[in-house]
Structure formats: C-alpha cells, structure tokens
Scaffold this motif. Structure first.
Motif, PDB file in Angstrom:
ATOM      1  N   VAL A 185       0.834  -1.209   0.000  1.00  0.00           N
ATOM      2  CA  VAL A 185       0.000   0.000   0.000  1.00  0.00           C
ATOM      3  C   VAL A 185       0.869   1.260   0.000  1.00  0.00           C
ATOM      4  CG1 VAL A 185      -1.740   1.334   1.261  1.00  0.00           C
ATOM      5  CG2 VAL A 185      -1.906  -1.160   1.183  1.00  0.00           C
ATOM      6  N   HIS A 186       1.678   1.420   1.030  1.00  0.00           N
ATOM      7  CA  HIS A 186       2.356   2.699   1.246  1.00  0.00           C
ATOM      8  C   HIS A 186       3.601   2.870   0.384  1.00  0.00           C
ATOM      9  CE1 HIS A 186      -0.319   3.723   4.520  1.00  0.00           C
ATOM     10  NE2 HIS A 186      -0.183   2.490   4.976  1.00  0.00           N
ATOM     11  N   LEU A 187       4.434   1.855   0.294  1.00  0.00           N
ATOM     12  CA  LEU A 187       5.629   1.985  -0.546  1.00  0.00           C
ATOM     13  C   LEU A 187       5.233   2.179  -2.003  1.00  0.00           C
ATOM     14  CD1 LEU A 187       8.688   1.980  -0.737  1.00  0.00           C
ATOM     15  CD2 LEU A 187       8.617  -0.518  -0.883  1.00  0.00           C
ATOM     16  N   MET A 188       4.185   1.506  -2.435  1.00  0.00           N
ATOM     17  CA  MET A 188       3.685   1.706  -3.793  1.00  0.00           C
ATOM     18  C   MET A 188       3.244   3.155  -3.997  1.00  0.00           C
ATOM     19  SD  MET A 188       0.461  -0.011  -5.793  1.00  0.00           S
ATOM     20  CE  MET A 188      -0.699   1.025  -4.905  1.00  0.00           C
ATOM     21  N   GLY A 189       2.466   3.674  -3.041  1.00  0.00           N
ATOM     22  CA  GLY A 189       2.001   5.054  -3.160  1.00  0.00           C
ATOM     23  C   GLY A 189       3.133   6.054  -3.127  1.00  0.00           C
ATOM     24  N   GLY A 190       4.110   5.830  -2.258  1.00  0.00           N
ATOM     25  CA  GLY A 190       5.260   6.728  -2.188  1.00  0.00           C
ATOM     26  C   GLY A 190       6.074   6.719  -3.469  1.00  0.00           C
TER      27      GLY A 190
ATOM     28  N   VAL B  38      10.902   1.312   5.526  1.00  0.00           N
ATOM     29  CA  VAL B  38      11.344   0.956   6.880  1.00  0.00           C
ATOM     30  C   VAL B  38      10.487  -0.182   7.432  1.00  0.00           C
ATOM     31  CG1 VAL B  38      11.453   1.751   9.277  1.00  0.00           C
ATOM     32  CG2 VAL B  38      12.348   3.194   7.441  1.00  0.00           C
ATOM     33  N   GLY B  39       9.187  -0.089   7.220  1.00  0.00           N
ATOM     34  CA  GLY B  39       8.289  -1.113   7.745  1.00  0.00           C
ATOM     35  C   GLY B  39       8.557  -2.490   7.189  1.00  0.00           C
ATOM     36  N   VAL B  40       8.734  -2.577   5.879  1.00  0.00           N
ATOM     37  CA  VAL B  40       8.974  -3.875   5.245  1.00  0.00           C
ATOM     38  C   VAL B  40      10.300  -4.483   5.711  1.00  0.00           C
ATOM     39  CG1 VAL B  40       9.432  -4.989   3.029  1.00  0.00           C
ATOM     40  CG2 VAL B  40       7.540  -3.394   3.235  1.00  0.00           C
ATOM     41  N   LEU B  41      11.305  -3.643   5.867  1.00  0.00           N
ATOM     42  CA  LEU B  41      12.631  -4.151   6.234  1.00  0.00           C
ATOM     43  C   LEU B  41      12.782  -4.411   7.726  1.00  0.00           C
ATOM     44  CD1 LEU B  41      14.951  -2.010   3.915  1.00  0.00           C
ATOM     45  CD2 LEU B  41      13.957  -4.275   3.510  1.00  0.00           C
TER      46      LEU B  41
ATOM     47  N   GLY C  22      10.609  -8.017  -2.477  1.00  0.00           N
ATOM     48  CA  GLY C  22       9.276  -7.490  -2.687  1.00  0.00           C
ATOM     49  C   GLY C  22       9.270  -5.974  -2.731  1.00  0.00           C
ATOM     50  N   ALA C  23      10.009  -5.345  -1.808  1.00  0.00           N
ATOM     51  CA  ALA C  23      10.077  -3.884  -1.788  1.00  0.00           C
ATOM     52  C   ALA C  23      10.680  -3.344  -3.079  1.00  0.00           C
ATOM     53  CB  ALA C  23      10.898  -3.414  -0.589  1.00  0.00           C
ATOM     54  N   LEU C  24      11.753  -3.973  -3.544  1.00  0.00           N
ATOM     55  CA  LEU C  24      12.416  -3.521  -4.767  1.00  0.00           C
ATOM     56  C   LEU C  24      11.490  -3.634  -5.974  1.00  0.00           C
ATOM     57  CD1 LEU C  24      14.975  -2.556  -6.220  1.00  0.00           C
ATOM     58  CD2 LEU C  24      15.691  -4.947  -6.400  1.00  0.00           C
TER      59      LEU C  24
END
Length: 243
Positions: free
Chosen positions: A25-30, A192-195, A231-233
């Motif tokens: 949700v958030h990393l995608m939006g950012g 930060v949350g994902v890691l 996943g984050a990347l």
C-alpha cells in the motif's frame, strides 16, 4: 494481489511478511508520488535562484492537525482490521496487539522527527513535522504490527521517523516539491516497515520462526529479509514504471 492473494507470487513464497501494507500500500504510493513530483515540477517560488527551498506554509495548522488526527484514528481500524476476522480464538488478541503497536509507533515516530528537526537540523519546533512523523511511524508499523512486542513497536516507529526526516530533506536537496510529504511519509515509512519485520517479529511465533534478533542463527528470518527486500524492490520498480 502479489502479497495478499493466495496465488500471488510473494504470497506463495510463504516468507513475505506485510500484514497491513507497508509495502503493497504505502511503498507503492510513495513510489508513485516520486514520479508525480518529478513530472509536475515544483510550485512557482518554491525554490530560489540558488536552488534553496523557500518555505510555503499551509493556510491552517488547526485544519491540518484535524486531518492528521483523523488519519491516526483511521490507521487504528486499518491495521487492526487487517486481521480480516474476529470470530476465532486469538483473533481479538491479534487485533488488539496491532492497534496498540500502531499507536505506539505513532508516538515515537512523531517524537523522533520533533527532536531531530529541532536539535540536529536547528529548525523551529514544528507541529506539522511532528504530525507527519507520527503518520510515518504508523506506516512503518503496518507490515509487522501483528508480530511485534510493544517495545519493538516503539523502536520501529522511531526508525520510521528517522526515515521520514531523511526522505524529507533528500527531496528538497533534489528540488522535488512534495507539499504533503507523501514520499517521505509513505515511501520512507513503507520501506522501513517492510525491512523491519525480519528483525523484530516475535509475537505468536514458534521458535525458529522468530526474527533475526532471536533466531538469527537459523535460515527462516534471513529468508523473510530476502523476500521482503525483493518485494520492496519490485514494488518500487513496478510502481515507478507504470506511473
């Protein structure tokens, strides 16, 4: 779909941990917000002839504060509700833990930004920066709010605040105008949350499935770290490309 649908490629690994969407949700939006800032360009007068930022404060701090507190209240339902059920044994405990950890993350995220901005960057006391730090702390708790002990939530929230400060000033250095700090709040907080999950996950987990701080001598938490990083990347690349 990748992470929360049983047929998604991240979900099928069994190692990607993102309970309430720090990444999806958030990393995608950012990531989308970065591209939006680049193509839209800065507001007129936002940077002077030397490239230094010119402060353009909002018109109403009370209204911004009201909006922030509405978001904070909504975050509690969003993260707690990510359990998606409350009919079985243990569901209520999980919802309660997620809500408590989320508000704890908001507290340390806001305080971290408030004091770093004042004493490290020598800026005036700022309620709005503190508010954005609190929101970032909650974003950083989304991924693992169901797996942290409360003390860990305090640490992860503070880490989110540090991430917010870093992204906020990096955007200004790059002359990218982000009026609401969407990139810093959602992008930095989400990353930060994902890691953080692979390091601090412990609540309701068996020995061998806990975070690196407990079971770092085993492979499981390192696999979680690897898949969360991958996943984050991929989320960043996918979001930036399609934006």
């Amino acid at each position: 779909h990748w992470a929360w649908d049983g047929v998604g490629w991240l979900a099928q690994t069994g190692y990607y941990k993102d309970f309430a969407g720090s990444g999806v949700v958030h990393l995608m939006g950012g990531s989308c917000a970065v591209i939006g800032c680049y193509f839209m360009g800065a507001r007129k007068g936002r940077f002077d002839k030397n490239g230094q930022p010119v402060d353009m404060p909002g018109h109403s701090v009370p209204l911004a504060g009201l909006g922030g507190f509405i978001l904070i209240f909504g975050f509690l339902a969003f993260n707690g509700g990510s359990q998606a059920q409350i009919a079985h044994e243990g569901d209520a405990d999980m919802v309660a833990l997620a809500i408590v950890n989320t508000i704890l993350g908001a507290s340390t995220g806001g305080l971290a930004v408030l004091f770093i901005n004042k004493f490290f960057f020598k800026q005036p006391w700022s309620f709005l920066m503190c508010l954005n730090g609190a929101l970032t702390g909650m974003v950083s708790l989304c991924a693992g709010c169901n797996l942290y002990e409360p003390w860990a939530a305090l640490i992860v929230g503070a880490m989110g605040g540090v991430g917010f400060i870093a992204a906020h000033f990096a955007m200004l250095r790059l002359k990218l105008d982000d009026p609401l700090d969407a990139v810093a709040v959602h992008g930095a907080g989400g990353l930060v949350g994902v890691l953080a999950v692979p390091w601090f996950m412990v609540a309701y987990l068996e020995v061998g499935e806990r975070g690196i701080l407990w079971d770092g001598h085993l492979s499981h938490p390192w696999l979680v770290l690897g898949y969360n990083l991958a996943g984050a990347l991929v989320i960043i690349l996918w979001s930036c490309f399609w934006s």
